[in-house]
Design a protein around this motif. Structure first.
Motif, mmCIF file in Angstrom:
data_model
loop_
_atom_site.group_PDB
_atom_site.id
_atom_site.type_symbol
_atom_site.label_atom_id
_atom_site.label_comp_id
_atom_site.label_asym_id
_atom_site.label_seq_id
_atom_site.Cartn_x
_atom_site.Cartn_y
_atom_site.Cartn_z
ATOM 1 N N HIS A 97 0.737 -1.277 0.010
ATOM 2 C CA HIS A 97 -0.075 -0.083 -0.037
ATOM 3 C C HIS A 97 0.982 1.105 0.004
ATOM 4 O O HIS A 97 1.700 1.571 0.860
ATOM 5 C CB HIS A 97 -1.067 0.046 1.263
ATOM 6 C CG HIS A 97 -1.929 -1.286 1.165
ATOM 7 N ND1 HIS A 97 -3.116 -1.227 0.740
ATOM 8 C CD2 HIS A 97 -1.487 -2.480 1.730
ATOM 9 C CE1 HIS A 97 -3.383 -2.411 1.086
ATOM 10 N NE2 HIS A 97 -2.772 -3.257 1.713
ATOM 11 N N LEU A 98 0.885 2.048 -1.067
ATOM 12 C CA LEU A 98 2.107 2.946 -1.291
ATOM 13 C C LEU A 98 1.358 4.554 -1.112
ATOM 14 O O LEU A 98 0.418 4.764 -1.868
ATOM 15 C CB LEU A 98 2.590 2.844 -2.817
ATOM 16 C CG LEU A 98 3.680 3.760 -3.050
ATOM 17 C CD1 LEU A 98 4.598 3.450 -2.188
ATOM 18 C CD2 LEU A 98 4.151 3.692 -4.576
ATOM 19 N N PHE A 99 2.020 5.243 -0.463
ATOM 20 C CA PHE A 99 1.786 6.491 -0.238
ATOM 21 C C PHE A 99 2.755 7.461 -0.535
ATOM 22 O O PHE A 99 4.013 7.189 0.029
ATOM 23 C CB PHE A 99 1.344 6.737 1.075
ATOM 24 C CG PHE A 99 0.218 5.842 1.908
ATOM 25 C CD1 PHE A 99 -1.157 6.431 2.084
ATOM 26 C CD2 PHE A 99 0.635 4.835 2.099
ATOM 27 C CE1 PHE A 99 -2.365 5.505 2.531
ATOM 28 C CE2 PHE A 99 -0.650 3.605 2.649
ATOM 29 C CZ PHE A 99 -2.044 4.392 2.653
ATOM 30 N N LEU A 100 2.695 8.387 -1.507
ATOM 31 C CA LEU A 100 3.727 9.230 -1.859
ATOM 32 C C LEU A 100 3.612 10.699 -1.759
ATOM 33 O O LEU A 100 2.453 11.381 -1.670
ATOM 34 C CB LEU A 100 3.788 9.104 -3.538
ATOM 35 C CG LEU A 100 4.111 7.718 -4.205
ATOM 36 C CD1 LEU A 100 3.722 7.564 -5.487
ATOM 37 C CD2 LEU A 100 5.464 7.298 -3.711
ATOM 38 N N ALA A 101 4.720 11.370 -1.144
ATOM 39 C CA ALA A 101 4.570 12.837 -0.987
ATOM 40 C C ALA A 101 6.143 13.313 -1.700
ATOM 41 O O ALA A 101 7.172 13.075 -1.073
ATOM 42 C CB ALA A 101 4.603 13.214 0.243
ATOM 43 N N GLY A 102 6.137 13.919 -2.839
ATOM 44 C CA GLY A 102 7.198 14.315 -3.502
ATOM 45 C C GLY A 102 7.073 14.664 -4.797
ATOM 46 O O GLY A 102 5.669 15.119 -5.256
ATOM 47 N N PRO A 103 7.963 15.122 -5.722
ATOM 48 C CA PRO A 103 7.797 15.515 -7.061
ATOM 49 C C PRO A 103 7.046 14.657 -8.000
ATOM 50 O O PRO A 103 7.326 13.557 -7.891
ATOM 51 C CB PRO A 103 9.305 16.135 -7.514
ATOM 52 C CG PRO A 103 10.065 16.047 -6.247
ATOM 53 C CD PRO A 103 9.344 15.057 -5.200
ATOM 54 N N GLY A 104 6.369 15.309 -8.819
ATOM 55 C CA GLY A 104 5.395 14.385 -9.875
ATOM 56 C C GLY A 104 6.662 13.697 -10.732
ATOM 57 O O GLY A 104 6.268 12.589 -11.039
ATOM 58 N N GLY A 105 7.514 14.390 -10.995
ATOM 59 C CA GLY A 105 8.640 13.616 -11.843
ATOM 60 C C GLY A 105 9.148 12.463 -11.380
ATOM 61 O O GLY A 105 9.331 11.503 -11.867
ATOM 62 N N LEU A 106 9.300 12.508 -9.827
ATOM 63 C CA LEU A 106 9.843 11.464 -9.271
ATOM 64 C C LEU A 106 9.041 10.240 -9.097
ATOM 65 O O LEU A 106 9.278 9.135 -9.226
ATOM 66 C CB LEU A 106 10.264 11.805 -7.750
ATOM 67 C CG LEU A 106 10.949 10.574 -6.726
ATOM 68 C CD1 LEU A 106 12.329 10.024 -7.491
ATOM 69 C CD2 LEU A 106 11.159 11.113 -5.657
ATOM 70 N N ALA A 107 7.789 10.373 -8.942
ATOM 71 C CA ALA A 107 6.668 9.499 -8.781
ATOM 72 C C ALA A 107 6.547 8.847 -10.196
ATOM 73 O O ALA A 107 6.579 7.639 -10.137
ATOM 74 C CB ALA A 107 5.126 10.051 -8.465
ATOM 75 N N LEU A 108 6.734 9.564 -11.195
ATOM 76 C CA LEU A 108 6.728 9.025 -12.598
ATOM 77 C C LEU A 108 7.966 8.011 -12.793
ATOM 78 O O LEU A 108 7.908 6.722 -13.126
ATOM 79 C CB LEU A 108 6.869 10.109 -13.614
ATOM 80 C CG LEU A 108 6.925 9.624 -15.178
ATOM 81 C CD1 LEU A 108 5.529 8.970 -15.507
ATOM 82 C CD2 LEU A 108 7.518 10.670 -15.942
ATOM 83 N N LEU A 109 9.176 8.393 -12.445
ATOM 84 C CA LEU A 109 10.134 7.427 -12.461
ATOM 85 C C LEU A 109 10.216 6.400 -11.631
ATOM 86 O O LEU A 109 10.712 5.431 -12.049
ATOM 87 C CB LEU A 109 11.685 8.325 -12.179
ATOM 88 C CG LEU A 109 11.773 9.621 -13.406
ATOM 89 C CD1 LEU A 109 13.200 10.243 -12.997
ATOM 90 C CD2 LEU A 109 11.755 9.115 -14.931
#
Length: 491
Positions: A448-460
């Motif tokens: 179960h993944l929760f992300l807080a960061g730049p969109g570009g990093l989430a893409l990569l």
């Protein structure tokens, strides 16, 4: 890169190089890039060409005959809205209003047998309170068909009659002109820079700030030299002369999730989900009205990827307004293991999946017990620490996870934690490897993944998310509002 704003310089349209001229040159460079891309229908660029009336700033000639004529308007104060006064005000020296210029050009081009697409390109915003202008459809940039459906006696109908009187024509002629007049408001310098850089990537060109400045400079030189007609061969020659070529052309995948892009025609494949979301502004759009729409959007991504692969396209530029979960999922569906490369312009800098790695310290890892199941929850906090929000959500929803793995930069979360594309590649590798290591020591059926960061990093990160358990990625609903499960990724 900030476009220069000299107080004076070489002779130009007004005799002095002003910021508005540089804005117009930026729009011209974008037009040149559209001509250059092999998937576009445009074959010739014209700058301030004669014989088309007052919409001659940037003209794109189409092989299909639907030519585009743009009038470019810059203001130092973009909050000065496009309203009725702006469109109908006539200069003191018996000049024509902007609306009259568009109308006269439309009549001239219509008589010549051309079905023109006329554009008002500006950094001004559109007045949403105007009874007629407020009807503009964000999907088409047109006032019609809404203007045609204005009921007699309504404020919009009255405005149409006022425009007919101002133009000295019939109401029907006003409506016919509006079939061809596209409003492109709110095109800021930064936004158009990002668009230009995305198109440079799509054309296989260098796309950093220096390359962008050189590209805009090409158009400036054409204008100062009095060049009017620019062919694809002319553009190619200048690209080679300026050493801008770096790779083969790329496809453009446009994801319009929380806001529409005003130039979907740039894209090889474009998706539009804005009407699926709750909220009337990009900041308010965090989840769809119907939870079943996540499946619709997931299927749309799969279909888009299939269309790109069917055309043999393996290098893809991602564009559009979307949130973390969508960035991640798009990257995962365009996975590195399939031989695809992805790129995204992050705040004026291209972040590509094949950017050379720049070493970063291994992320700080901490493990928190949840004891509510056998899955693994993962919180990635690059710009903020999501731990309190994620733990509160996990407890409130009884998230079926044994533990929560928290991954953050060693210096703590902040909005400059990722220093560029090379660091983004390194962080994507390290974050994925940390999750792999945790799964090796304590296997889990799902992440179960929760992300807080730049969109570009989430893409990569999504792009490299392989040899990990099947993953559900969550979207933040705002401070104190928790999260919502969005897409599922098989990894």
């Amino acid at each position: 890169m900030n476009l220069p704003q000299p107080a004076a310089g070489p002779a130009s349209r007004s005799g002095v190089r002003r910021f508005g001229d540089h804005y117009q040159d930026l729009i011209g460079w974008i037009a040149a890039l559209r001509v250059l891309h092999p998937s576009n229908d445009f074959k010739v660029l014209e700058l301030e060409v004669n014989g088309v009336g007052n919409i001659d700033d940037v003209v794109l000639r189409s092989a299909s005959g639907r030519h585009h004529y743009a009038q470019v308007k810059w203001t130092t104060n973009p909050t000065n809205a496009i309203d009725n006064t702006y469109l109908t005000k006539q200069p003191a020296q018996k000049g024509k209003s902007l609306l009259q210029k568009f109308f006269n050009s439309w009549k001239k081009l219509a008589l010549a047998g051309e079905p023109p697409a006329m554009e008002l390109v500006t950094n001004r915003v559109l007045d949403p309170s105007d009874p007629l202008l407020g009807l503009m459809d964000g999907r088409t940039d047109l006032l019609n068909p809404a203007a045609r459906l204005a009921t007699p006696g309504s404020a919009a109908s009255t405005r149409l009659d006022e425009w007919a009187e101002h133009l000295g024509c019939s109401r029907g002629e006003v409506l016919d002109m509006l079939d061809m007049l596209l409003f492109k408001p709110g095109l800021s310098v930064n936004g158009e820079r990002d668009r230009a850089q995305s198109l440079m990537l799509a054309n296989g060109l260098l796309a950093d700030s220096d390359a962008l400045a050189r590209g805009v400079g090409i158009v400036t030189d054409w204008v100062l030299e009095g060049r009017r007609e620019i062919t694809i061969d002319d553009i190619t020659m200048e690209v080679e002369r300026m050493r801008l070529r770096s790779d083969d052309p790329r496809a453009v995948l446009l994801i319009q999730a929380i806001n529409r892009d005003q130039n979907p025609g740039d894209a090889t494949v474009a998706l539009d989900w804005v009407d699926l979301y709750e909220g009337d502004s990009p900041s308010a759009r965090r989840q769809p009205r119907d939870p079943a729409s996540w499946t619709v959007m997931s299927n749309d991504i799969d279909d888009a990827v299939a269309r790109l692969r069917a055309r043999g396209l393996h290098n893809v530029v991602i564009r559009g307004a979307m949130r973390q979960a969508t960035f991640f999922t798009v990257g995962a569906r365009l996975a590195q293991v399939t031989g695809i490369n992805v790129a995204y312009v992050q705040h004026g800098t291209p972040w590509a999946s094949d950017s050379p790695r720049v070493a970063v310290p291994e992320p700080q890892r901490s493990l928190m017990s949840l004891d509510a199941g056998n899955d693994l929850a993962v919180a990635v906090g690059m710009t903020i620490d999501p731990t309190p929000a994620v733990t509160s959500f996990a407890e409130a929803t009884n998230l079926p996870a044994r533990s929560l793995l928290i991954l953050m930069p060693v210096e703590g979360a902040h909005d400059q934690s990722v220093g560029g594309p090379g660091q983004a590649v390194a962080y994507a590798q390290s974050l994925r490897n940390a999750v792999r290591a945790q799964l090796e020591s304590t296997p889990a059926e799902r992440v179960h993944l929760f992300l807080a960061g730049p969109g570009g990093l989430a893409l990569l990160l999504g792009h490299r998310w392989n040899r990990v358990a099947p993953t559900t990625v969550y979207e933040d609903l705002g401070p104190g509002c928790g999260y919502v499960a969005t897409f599922n990724v098989d990894a």
